[in-house]
Motif scaffolding. Structure first.
Motif, PDB file in Angstrom:
ATOM      1  N   GLY A  10       0.821  -1.215   0.000  1.00  0.00           N
ATOM      2  CA  GLY A  10       0.000   0.000   0.000  1.00  0.00           C
ATOM      3  C   GLY A  10       0.853   1.262   0.000  1.00  0.00           C
ATOM      4  O   GLY A  10       0.555   2.234  -0.701  1.00  0.00           O
ATOM      5  N   PHE A  11       1.917   1.254   0.792  1.00  0.00           N
ATOM      6  CA  PHE A  11       2.835   2.401   0.795  1.00  0.00           C
ATOM      7  C   PHE A  11       3.507   2.585  -0.561  1.00  0.00           C
ATOM      8  O   PHE A  11       3.685   3.710  -1.032  1.00  0.00           O
ATOM      9  N   ALA A  12       3.892   1.494  -1.205  1.00  0.00           N
ATOM     10  CA  ALA A  12       4.514   1.581  -2.534  1.00  0.00           C
ATOM     11  C   ALA A  12       3.532   2.173  -3.543  1.00  0.00           C
ATOM     12  O   ALA A  12       3.904   3.006  -4.369  1.00  0.00           O
ATOM     13  N   ALA A  13       2.274   1.766  -3.472  1.00  0.00           N
ATOM     14  CA  ALA A  13       1.245   2.310  -4.366  1.00  0.00           C
ATOM     15  C   ALA A  13       1.054   3.802  -4.111  1.00  0.00           C
ATOM     16  O   ALA A  13       0.963   4.605  -5.050  1.00  0.00           O
ATOM     17  N   GLN A  14       1.008   4.188  -2.854  1.00  0.00           N
ATOM     18  CA  GLN A  14       0.859   5.608  -2.526  1.00  0.00           C
ATOM     19  C   GLN A  14       2.077   6.405  -2.992  1.00  0.00           C
ATOM     20  O   GLN A  14       1.949   7.567  -3.385  1.00  0.00           O
ATOM     21  N   LEU A  15       3.249   5.778  -2.959  1.00  0.00           N
ATOM     22  CA  LEU A  15       4.458   6.435  -3.448  1.00  0.00           C
ATOM     23  C   LEU A  15       4.330   6.765  -4.934  1.00  0.00           C
ATOM     24  O   LEU A  15       4.737   7.838  -5.376  1.00  0.00           O
ATOM     25  N   LEU A  16       3.734   5.861  -5.711  1.00  0.00           N
ATOM     26  CA  LEU A  16       3.526   6.138  -7.130  1.00  0.00           C
ATOM     27  C   LEU A  16       2.599   7.339  -7.327  1.00  0.00           C
ATOM     28  O   LEU A  16       2.824   8.174  -8.203  1.00  0.00           O
ATOM     29  N   PHE A  18       2.288   9.834  -5.237  1.00  0.00           N
ATOM     30  CA  PHE A  18       3.100  10.984  -4.881  1.00  0.00           C
ATOM     31  C   PHE A  18       4.069  11.348  -6.009  1.00  0.00           C
ATOM     32  O   PHE A  18       4.226  12.520  -6.352  1.00  0.00           O
ATOM     33  N   LEU A  19       4.703  10.331  -6.611  1.00  0.00           N
ATOM     34  CA  LEU A  19       5.648  10.582  -7.699  1.00  0.00           C
ATOM     35  C   LEU A  19       4.965  11.216  -8.908  1.00  0.00           C
ATOM     36  O   LEU A  19       5.588  11.997  -9.626  1.00  0.00           O
ATOM     37  N   SER A  20       3.690  10.905  -9.123  1.00  0.00           N
ATOM     38  CA  SER A  20       2.982  11.532 -10.244  1.00  0.00           C
ATOM     39  C   SER A  20       2.951  13.045 -10.067  1.00  0.00           C
ATOM     40  O   SER A  20       3.115  13.793 -11.026  1.00  0.00           O
ATOM     41  N   GLU A  39       3.388  10.869 -18.184  1.00  0.00           N
ATOM     42  CA  GLU A  39       3.862  10.070 -17.044  1.00  0.00           C
ATOM     43  C   GLU A  39       2.900  10.185 -15.869  1.00  0.00           C
ATOM     44  O   GLU A  39       2.721   9.244 -15.112  1.00  0.00           O
ATOM     45  N   PHE A  40       2.325  11.376 -15.696  1.00  0.00           N
ATOM     46  CA  PHE A  40       1.379  11.599 -14.608  1.00  0.00           C
ATOM     47  C   PHE A  40       0.272  10.556 -14.663  1.00  0.00           C
ATOM     48  O   PHE A  40      -0.038   9.913 -13.660  1.00  0.00           O
ATOM     49  N   LEU A  45      -2.358   5.502 -12.933  1.00  0.00           N
ATOM     50  CA  LEU A  45      -3.034   4.248 -13.271  1.00  0.00           C
ATOM     51  C   LEU A  45      -2.355   3.054 -12.604  1.00  0.00           C
ATOM     52  O   LEU A  45      -3.022   2.196 -12.014  1.00  0.00           O
ATOM     53  N   ILE A  46      -1.031   3.004 -12.645  1.00  0.00           N
ATOM     54  CA  ILE A  46      -0.309   1.895 -12.000  1.00  0.00           C
ATOM     55  C   ILE A  46      -0.526   1.930 -10.486  1.00  0.00           C
ATOM     56  O   ILE A  46      -0.761   0.897  -9.859  1.00  0.00           O
ATOM     57  N   GLY A  47      -0.465   3.124  -9.904  1.00  0.00           N
ATOM     58  CA  GLY A  47      -0.724   3.261  -8.469  1.00  0.00           C
ATOM     59  C   GLY A  47      -2.127   2.799  -8.105  1.00  0.00           C
ATOM     60  O   GLY A  47      -2.330   2.109  -7.104  1.00  0.00           O
ATOM     61  N   ALA A  48      -3.115   3.164  -8.933  1.00  0.00           N
ATOM     62  CA  ALA A  48      -4.493   2.750  -8.672  1.00  0.00           C
ATOM     63  C   ALA A  48      -4.646   1.238  -8.788  1.00  0.00           C
ATOM     64  O   ALA A  48      -5.347   0.618  -7.979  1.00  0.00           O
ATOM     65  N   LEU A  49      -3.994   0.635  -9.779  1.00  0.00           N
ATOM     66  CA  LEU A  49      -4.047  -0.824  -9.911  1.00  0.00           C
ATOM     67  C   LEU A  49      -3.456  -1.505  -8.680  1.00  0.00           C
ATOM     68  O   LEU A  49      -4.013  -2.485  -8.162  1.00  0.00           O
ATOM     69  N   MET A  50      -2.336  -0.984  -8.214  1.00  0.00           N
ATOM     70  CA  MET A  50      -1.724  -1.550  -7.011  1.00  0.00           C
ATOM     71  C   MET A  50      -2.635  -1.374  -5.801  1.00  0.00           C
ATOM     72  O   MET A  50      -2.766  -2.277  -4.973  1.00  0.00           O
ATOM     73  N   LEU A  51      -3.274  -0.200  -5.707  1.00  0.00           N
ATOM     74  CA  LEU A  51      -4.166   0.031  -4.576  1.00  0.00           C
ATOM     75  C   LEU A  51      -5.423  -0.823  -4.658  1.00  0.00           C
ATOM     76  O   LEU A  51      -5.970  -1.230  -3.629  1.00  0.00           O
TER      77      LEU A  51
END
Length: 103
Positions: A10-16, A18-20, A39-40, A45-51
């Motif tokens: 979950g933290f890794a997904a939230q990091l994505l 934040f990086l956007s 890239e944004f 999208l990748i962060g949402a998939l992970m979440l």
């Protein structure tokens, strides 16, 4: 707090997510104008998939429905961006980064 694999996921997904914003800020500063680079949308999208995976594991229906709706928006923006590949403001994959073509 209990830290397990899914918490780290979950933290890794939230990091994505934040990086956007970091990428958007950097690109806007570089252009000296507000700018939403491709890239944004991909990071979102990748962060949402992970979440989605995280939320499914944690069984949180509110967060799950919210993320599904967000993914529709991210996916639609990526679709529009790719559809307009030949448009003046289109972005291209170059060296692993998305950049505007030289004018």
């Amino acid at each position: 707090f209990y830290i397990d694999f899914w918490t780290l996921w979950g933290f890794a997904a939230q990091l994505l997510f934040f990086l956007s914003f970091v990428v958007q800020w950097y690109k806007s500063e570089k252009k000296k104008e507000s700018y939403l680079p491709s890239e944004f949308w991909y990071l979102r999208l990748i962060g949402a998939l992970m979440l989605i995976i995280y939320v499914f594991q944690r069984r949180d229906i509110v967060f799950f429905v919210s993320l599904l709706l967000q993914m529709v928006i991210y996916g639609r923006n990526i679709f529009i961006m790719r559809k307009n590949r030949n448009a003046k403001n289109e972005v291209f994959l170059k060296g692993g980064l998305f950049e505007r073509p030289k004018q």
